[in-house]
Design an enzyme around this catalytic site. Structure first.
Site, PDB file in Angstrom:
ATOM      1  N   SER A  43       0.854  -1.186   0.000  1.00  7.84           N
ATOM      2  CA  SER A  43       0.000   0.000   0.000  1.00  7.84           C
ATOM      3  C   SER A  43       0.889   1.235   0.000  1.00  7.84           C
ATOM      4  O   SER A  43       2.066   1.155   0.372  1.00  7.84           O
ATOM      5  CB  SER A  43      -0.873  -0.003   1.264  1.00  7.84           C
ATOM      6  N   TYR A  59      -1.112  -0.384  10.863  1.00  9.83           N
ATOM      7  CA  TYR A  59      -1.233  -0.709   9.444  1.00  9.83           C
ATOM      8  C   TYR A  59       0.026  -0.252   8.708  1.00  9.83           C
ATOM      9  O   TYR A  59       0.583  -1.001   7.892  1.00  9.83           O
ATOM     10  CB  TYR A  59      -2.475  -0.033   8.864  1.00  9.83           C
TER      11      TYR A  59
END
Length: 234
Positions: A132, A145
């Site tokens: 990501s 995350y």
């Protein structure tokens, strides 16, 4: 077809990016092992659906061997399984913290451990980690995350040093916001107009296909792309 005769393995393959990648590789000619907690084969003619939780190292190993037994070899691996929970670090549920590290990061490690020997044997393997932009930039409310995605990126970059001379390319793909169920939450609900401007899972799958079909004399190390609605900040 570009991947005729090739065999791919995709984790997190029951929906979203994983399902789109599985279909894209299959349409390009590959046979595809589809690992997910649901174990579905997406109705693909050359698809093998296997129930597998990437948090279980032994289960990932068993599923990998089942794919190789079915199709004879392994050429492409997409480590895609992932989860996300957002909010201030001190307010995160400990179970959410564990899940992000166990699935996003350790799941990638377990997938690599099970599949890389087969990719080395193929002589022309590709290992792709779907991370990501959160692996490239730190964002508020995404501390764990971020940690999991930064870990994926660092791991994949290190693999490049270890595996290049053994014929395996290691690539980390870092998309921005993608309109899948993964994007629901943090104030967003189904039908939210904000979802419409995001990338589609199919667009991410296009980048995966582009990566694995480059001439073997080149490799893509890390690639990042974002929807036009999303600023490049952080």
């Amino acid at each position: 077809m570009e991947l005729e005769g090739k065999v791919a393995l995709v984790t997190g393959a029951s929906g979203g990016i994983g399902a789109s990648v599985g279909r894209k590789l299959h349409d390009a000619g590959a046979s595809v092992g589809l690992l997910s907690r649901h174990g579905g084969d997406l109705g693909l003619e050359r698809g093998l659906g296997l129930a597998c939780d990437v948090r279980d190292r032994a289960a990932v190993g068993d599923a990998t061997e089942a794919v190789v037994e079915r199709f004879g070899h392994l050429d492409v691996v997409i480590a895609n399984a992932g989860v996300g929970s957002y909010g201030p670090f001190l307010e995160l549920d400990p179970e959410q913290v564990e899940a992000m590290i166990d699935i996003n990061l350790k799941g990638t490690l377990y997938t690599a451990a099970a599949t890389l020997p087969h990719l080395i044997d193929s002589g022309e393997g590709d290992f792709i980690s779907i991370a990501s932009v959160a692996g490239l930039r730190a964002f508020p409310g995404e501390s764990v995350y971020n940690a999991s995605k930064f870990g994926q990126l660092g791991f994949t970059r290190s693999l490049d040093h270890e595996l290049r001379e053994r014929g395996v390319r290691a690539t980390c793909i870092c998309p921005g916001a993608v309109n899948t169920n993964f994007a629901i939450g943090t104030g967003r609900t189904e039908g939210d107009p904000a979802l419409e401007g995001m990338l589609t899972a199919e667009e991410v799958a296009d980048v995966v296909l582009f990566t694995v079909t480059r001439p073997r004399r080149m490799r893509i190390l890390t690639t990042s792309f974002r929807p036009m609605i999303e600023p490049s900040w952080g």
